[in-house]
Write a protein that holds these residues in place. Structure first.
Motif, PDB file in Angstrom:
ATOM      1  N   LYS A 221       0.816  -1.219   0.000  1.00 36.78           N
ATOM      2  CA  LYS A 221       0.000   0.000   0.000  1.00 36.78           C
ATOM      3  C   LYS A 221       0.846   1.263   0.000  1.00 36.78           C
ATOM      4  N   HIS A 222       1.812   1.315   0.894  1.00 33.64           N
ATOM      5  CA  HIS A 222       2.527   2.564   1.127  1.00 33.64           C
ATOM      6  C   HIS A 222       3.800   2.723   0.309  1.00 33.64           C
ATOM      7  N   TRP A 225       2.906  -0.307  -4.348  1.00 32.45           N
ATOM      8  CA  TRP A 225       1.787  -0.071  -5.261  1.00 32.45           C
ATOM      9  C   TRP A 225       1.782   1.322  -5.882  1.00 32.45           C
ATOM     10  N   PRO A 226       2.121   2.386  -5.147  1.00 29.80           N
ATOM     11  CA  PRO A 226       2.176   3.708  -5.791  1.00 29.80           C
ATOM     12  C   PRO A 226       3.141   3.757  -6.980  1.00 29.80           C
ATOM     13  N   ARG A 229       1.369   1.752  -9.834  1.00 30.69           N
ATOM     14  CA  ARG A 229       0.198   2.511 -10.289  1.00 30.69           C
ATOM     15  C   ARG A 229       0.590   3.741 -11.118  1.00 30.69           C
ATOM     16  N   LYS A 230       1.735   4.310 -10.803  1.00 33.20           N
ATOM     17  CA  LYS A 230       2.219   5.472 -11.562  1.00 33.20           C
ATOM     18  C   LYS A 230       2.481   5.101 -13.005  1.00 33.20           C
ATOM     19  N   GLN A 256      -7.362   4.632  -5.902  1.00 36.17           N
ATOM     20  CA  GLN A 256      -5.976   4.187  -6.081  1.00 36.17           C
ATOM     21  C   GLN A 256      -5.894   2.787  -6.683  1.00 36.17           C
TER      22      GLN A 256
END
Length: 410
Positions: A221-222, A225-226, A229-230, A256
């Motif tokens: 999550k922190h 994944w960011p 997802r980018k 998200q």
């Protein structure tokens, strides 16, 4: 005469919730193939996810900790073989089994090495590299003692077998490497699986009562994944597993693409729909059921080195293995977008399942070993003096503590 097996379960098996549940069902199937009469006993509360063992003709018995009623139960049953599900059940009931059924073969299924998982978790918490100073913890003293007190311990991972023999110096005669016992993935099954273009999104799965799974979701999550997802703004991560905590549920965010979906009855169905499985475990032990599920259903993975431990041997892995955050994210994107790489890893996964984890490669040898040990049990135990010594002291201390607790609770 039909032999009797008593399994003392730490929990009632939940094959749709955990790898430990699947493992237990595989062991039950193995013993049933040799026509054992099986009784499964546990002091744990049975949940709605528990498998109905009665449907397999297995007697189910609820037992109580620190109660002499167990003595009456086992004296009446008189099993030939007793299988302890994890070392904690051997600590509780092993002395009673030894006292009332001294001729019963005592087997410990370690599931995974709890001392290894605990040590890695502590090193992770302190943000320091793991070394043997973390391995020689209080759990290790209890777990290794339990291994010595038993006649045979089942070790699910080659890496853990090596650790026990090379670091803890446990005699190989007390250990048996027994990984997941699986059926082959047939060509007809493979041809019916969704192909690359029929799949989408990422998946991860695990029992959230298990701390390594809980932590891996926070990590995804922190941190991870960011980054994924980018590069893939339309992709989603679908998170499945039993016993989702409020902490994990609160991570759900549709904007998200981070979707906490919880328990699922049919793991195969949801994994087959996904294109890539993510397993960034930062601590843990044993073999990872999520990777087995992914390989069986043709879903390549991106995984940490701890997730991959003991899984592949000398074979090519079913996905990318890395502990670097950016490399993990980039590998996930590459695997998600390149069908040729995806198909190669998928093929590796089928080869691994069909080469390393076939029940037919282990079952006959394992059952024969049990027969052999039953015929030479006295000699086998004489050669394990450390086990005799530990059994003596454990029986004295635990016996009187248990009797004190029983009296106190009256």
């Amino acid at each position: 005469m039909q032999k009797r097996l008593l399994i003392i379960g730490f929990v009632w098996p939940e094959p749709n919730s955990s790898a430990a549940g699947s493992r237990m069902m595989q062991l039950i199937s193995c013993f049933k193939s040799d026509d054992y009469s099986i009784t499964f006993a546990s002091a744990c509360t049975k949940t709605d996810h528990a498998f109905d063992l009665g449907s397999l003709g297995i007697e189910q018995v609820t037992i109580v900790l620190n109660q002499s009623s167990f003595d009456d139960f086992i004296i009446t049953l008189q099993p030939d073989v007793v299988l302890f599900d994890r070392f904690m059940t051997e600590e509780q009931y092993g002395w009673r089994v030894a006292q009332h059924c001294p001729d019963a073969l005592r087997i410990l299924d370690t599931e995974d090495l709890h001392c290894l998982r605990k040590g890695r978790q502590q090193a992770f918490k302190e943000q320091l590299p793991f070394d043997n100073s973390y391995l020689f913890n209080e759990i290790a003293k209890r777990e290794i003692a339990s291994i010595y007190r038993c006649d045979l311990s089942l070790i699910i991972s080659e890496a853990e077998y090596e650790l026990l023999t090379q670091v803890f110096k446990v005699e190989v005669s007390l250990l048996y490497y027994l990984p997941f016992l699986l059926k082959p993935v047939a060509d007809s099954t493979i041809s019916n699986l969704p192909d690359f273009n029929e799949r989408k999104h990422f998946v991860t799965i695990g029992n959230f009562l298990h701390p390594p799974n809980d932590q891996s979701i926070l990590y995804l999550k922190h941190t991870i994944w960011p980054l994924i997802r980018k590069q893939l703004p339309q992709a989603e991560l679908h998170i499945f597993g039993a016993y989702v905590s409020q902490k994990i549920s609160q991570l759900h965010n549709e904007t998200q693409g981070f979707l906490v979906k919880g328990y699922v009855e049919d793991v195969a169905e949801v994994i087959q729909k996904a294109r890539v499985c993510l397993a960034p475990l930062q601590f843990g032990a044993g073999l990872k059921g999520k990777l087995i599920d992914a390989m069986q259903n043709g879903t390549p993975s991106v995984m940490s080195s701890i997730a991959a431990e003991g899984m592949f041997g000398n074979m090519e892995a079913s996905g990318s293995i890395t502990d670097d955050v950016h490399e993990f994210a980039n590998s996930a994107v590459t695997l998600y977008t390149h069908s040729s790489i995806w198909k190669e890893f998928q093929s590796n996964g089928f080869d691994i399942i069909n080469t390393r984890f076939q029940h037919s490669d282990f079952q006959t040898d394992f059952l024969q070993l049990i027969k052999d040990l039953l015929t030479i049990l006295k000699t086998h135990r004489q050669e394990n003096f450390i086990g005799q010594m530990l059994q003596h002291h454990h029986m004295q201390s635990t016996k009187f503590m248990s009797k004190w607790i029983e009296e106190k609770n009256k």
